[in-house]
Design an enzyme around this catalytic site. Structure first.
Site, PDB file in Angstrom:
ATOM      1  N   ASP A  48       0.817  -1.207   0.000  1.00 30.67           N
ATOM      2  CA  ASP A  48       0.000   0.000   0.000  1.00 30.67           C
ATOM      3  C   ASP A  48       0.855   1.264   0.000  1.00 30.67           C
ATOM      4  OD1 ASP A  48      -2.141   1.707   0.167  1.00 30.67           O
ATOM      5  OD2 ASP A  48      -2.397   1.466   2.326  1.00 30.67           O
ATOM      6  N   ASP A  65      -0.885   6.921  -7.369  1.00 33.48           N
ATOM      7  CA  ASP A  65      -1.197   5.836  -6.446  1.00 33.48           C
ATOM      8  C   ASP A  65      -1.329   4.498  -7.156  1.00 33.48           C
ATOM      9  OD1 ASP A  65      -1.974   4.255  -4.387  1.00 33.48           O
ATOM     10  OD2 ASP A  65      -3.993   5.084  -4.234  1.00 33.48           O
TER      11      ASP A  65
END
Ligand SMILES: *[C@@H]1O[C@H](CO)[C@@H](O)[C@H](O)[C@H]1NC(C)=O
Ligand SMILES: *[C@@H]1O[C@H](CO)[C@@H](O)[C@H](O)[C@H]1NC(C)=O
Ligand SMILES: *[C@@H]1O[C@H](CO)[C@@H](O)[C@H](O)[C@H]1NC(C)=O
Ligand SMILES: *[C@@H]1O[C@H](CO)[C@@H](O)[C@H](O)[C@H]1NC(C)=O
Ligand SMILES: *[C@@H]1O[C@H](CO)[C@@H](O)[C@H](O)[C@H]1NC(C)=O
Length: 488
Positions: A120, A325
């Site tokens: 992540d 991201d």
């Protein structure tokens, strides 16, 4: 069974690197819908809904990915919930399927225990289920003997040490019982009421370098012993832990670098088969495109500026800041950019537009003509702050339904923030250089040995005062200062 063997060998000796000692540690990553993760979740059938595994390229496949994006960012992404309520599944069910985009296997402690962790870039802490008070279910599941959902036990590892409250990585000192007591941690995530809490511990992370020596390194790191998980962490979003790749000093890349194991940088690439790589210490190459991160000192994120967008022959001169991201599947844009972008795409497409379909998360979809020629689809490019050009190789997704092929512009209108998602990174090795505070990118197939002409890491000596880590770490630092490399 063989699959499990392949799956667990995650430290790959692939890229022989610099003549110099700049080390790069590589882990193989697996997309949540890749074959190995599928096999794994089938074995873990008790709580992973196997029947719900979507066919690649189907509507359900893309719908689940978009659903995941929305869960990840909460309501900040989509304007209306209804446009993301897809098909026959029920949303509880979807949360139940694996909740992150990429997974990797890491080995922790002595003896080494394996954990299948979610990666992540949007968070920092690395945590694993540990001394469980409330963890995702792991009992009575028919795993093969090769793979278990491990639970870390500090007493079970001879190299485990407690992290005390006087440690600079201890962020919640106000909750400490005393200076030398265990340091507690608690992290909440954006997606619905999801959190982890417990205590910080220090132990060994087993790594291997990529050069011909294949040096084995036992890196001392600090991570969370996750005793209580809530929300989708109980619902197996990250049943075996989460590996944060953010910029804060608690993240593993930050620790590895402040301890002198690697340069403060990592790269990711995404292969077409769902298998990718993450390379710790990789600063990319001299000829890569680059743009600076917009740094917010309080909460540093991978935030970049796009100065101009090109769609086919149209240039859109609207500047925007966006999060870069890799954990978000698609690209999300705010208005006015979204509308300008999609309308100019539409005006240059020659195929027939499809009527809106509530199951499809994208607004602009077209019938692919039988003599399909994707060179007729408008190309997309971004000009980044500083002038670097990022040609987007995959601005569309192709959906196969029973009867025909449909393609869509894989951009979603966002409510609150711009996100450049993984679909815009496909075909690149993306470098998150946290030392120079730049994003780098270079075309890559993700398997090319050619790609390995990395720039030797710059000296990352202790002038930037590394945080005083747990007691045991201080000694290591000195031994890794002397890697004997005259960095450029
Ligand atoms: C969703 O599925 C769960 C578990 O199967 C069930 O308890 C719940 O009632 C369902 N919700 C809806 C809205 O169908
Ligand atoms: C914290 O206190 C312990 C016990 O006095 C000491 O050994 C350790 O070095 C201290 N750690 C830091 C980071 O100051
Ligand atoms: C990105 O950086 C810009 C400029 O510093 C800031 O205005 C914006 O809020 C940031 N975006 C996010 C999502 O943090
Ligand atoms: C696709 O279109 C381009 C440009 O019109 C043309 O050069 C190319 O030969 C076409 N390819 C196919 C497979 O028809
Ligand atoms: C660290 O590097 C800087 C320049 O990169 C140099 O000026 C400094 O002397 C170095 N410090 C040590 C302790 O080697």
């Amino acid at each position: 069974m063989n699959y499990f063997h392949i799956f667990l060998i995650t430290l790959l000796p692939i890229w022989g690197l610099n003549s110099c000692n700049a080390r790069i540690f590589t882990l193989e990553m697996h997309h949540r819908f890749s074959e190995p993760v599928k096999k794994w979740s089938e074995t873990a059938g008790n709580f992973f809904p196997v029947g719900n595994w979507p066919e690649k390229g189907s509507i359900e496949y893309y719908a689940q990915l978009a659903d995941h994006d929305r869960l990840r960012r909460g309501r900040r992404l989509s304007e209306s919930d209804s446009s993301l309520t897809f098909s026959d599944g029920n949303s509880t069910f979807r949360i139940s399927s694996l909740g992150f985009l990429h997974y990797t296997t890491v080995s922790l402690g002595t003896p080494g225990m394996k954990f299948l962790v979610a990666l992540d870039t949007g968070s920092d802490l690395f945590w694993v289920p540990c001394d469980c008070n409330k963890c995702a279910p792991n009992e009575d599941t028919p795993y093969s003997s090769d793979f278990e959902l491990s639970i870390y036990n500090p007493q079970g590892s001879s190299t485990s040490k407690k992290v005390t409250c006087n440690n600079s990585l201890c962020a919640h000192r106000n909750r400490c019982l005393g200076t030398f007591s265990h340091c507690p941690y608690a992290v909440s995530y954006i997606s619905s009421e999801t959190s982890t809490s417990g205590i910080l511990v220090e132990d060994i992370l087993h790594l291997k370098t990529e050069d011909s020596d294949q040096e084995l390194v036992e890196a001392h790191i600090v991570f969370g012993c996750g005793q209580v998980q809530t929300g989708s962490f109980l619902d197996v979003a990250a049943p075996n832990g989460l590996f944060g790749l953010g910029m804060e000093k608690i993240s593993v890349p930050s620790i590895l670098s402040s301890e002198g194991y690697i340069a403060d940088s990592f790269s990711m690439c995404f292969g077409h088969d769902g298998t990718g790589r993450i390379n710790f210490g990789d600063k990319g190459s001299l000829d890569q495109g680059e743009t600076p991160f917009n740094l917010n000192q309080l909460h540093p994120t991978y935030n970049i500026t796009v100065t101009q967008t090109r769609v086919g022959t149209t240039l859109i001169d609207l500047e925007l800041t966006a999060l870069f991201d890799s954990g978000t599947s698609f690209t999300y844009l705010l208005d006015p950019t979204y509308t300008r972008f999609s309308e100019s795409f539409h005006s240059q497409v020659q195929d027939r537009r499809r009527p809106p379909d509530p199951r499809i998360p994208f607004e602009y979809c077209y019938d692919m003509s039988p003599d399909a020629n994707t060179s007729l689809v408008p190309t997309v490019g971004l000009t980044m702050n500083g002038g670097g050009q990022l040609a987007v190789y995959d601005p569309i997704i192709v959906i196969s339904t029973q009867h025909d092929l449909v393609y869509c512009l894989a951009i979603v209108k966002s409510a609150e923030l711009n996100i450049i998602g993984q679909n815009f990174m496909t075909g690149y090795r993306v470098v998150f250089d946290r030392e120079k505070l730049i994003l780098g990118w270079k075309k890559s197939s993700c398997y090319d040995i050619e790609d390995s002409n990395a720039v030797p890491a710059k000296s990352h000596n202790s002038t930037t005062a590394p945080p005083a880590l747990a007691a045991g770490l201080a000694n290591l630092e000195s031994s890794f200062q002397h890697t004997g490399c005259s960095y450029i």
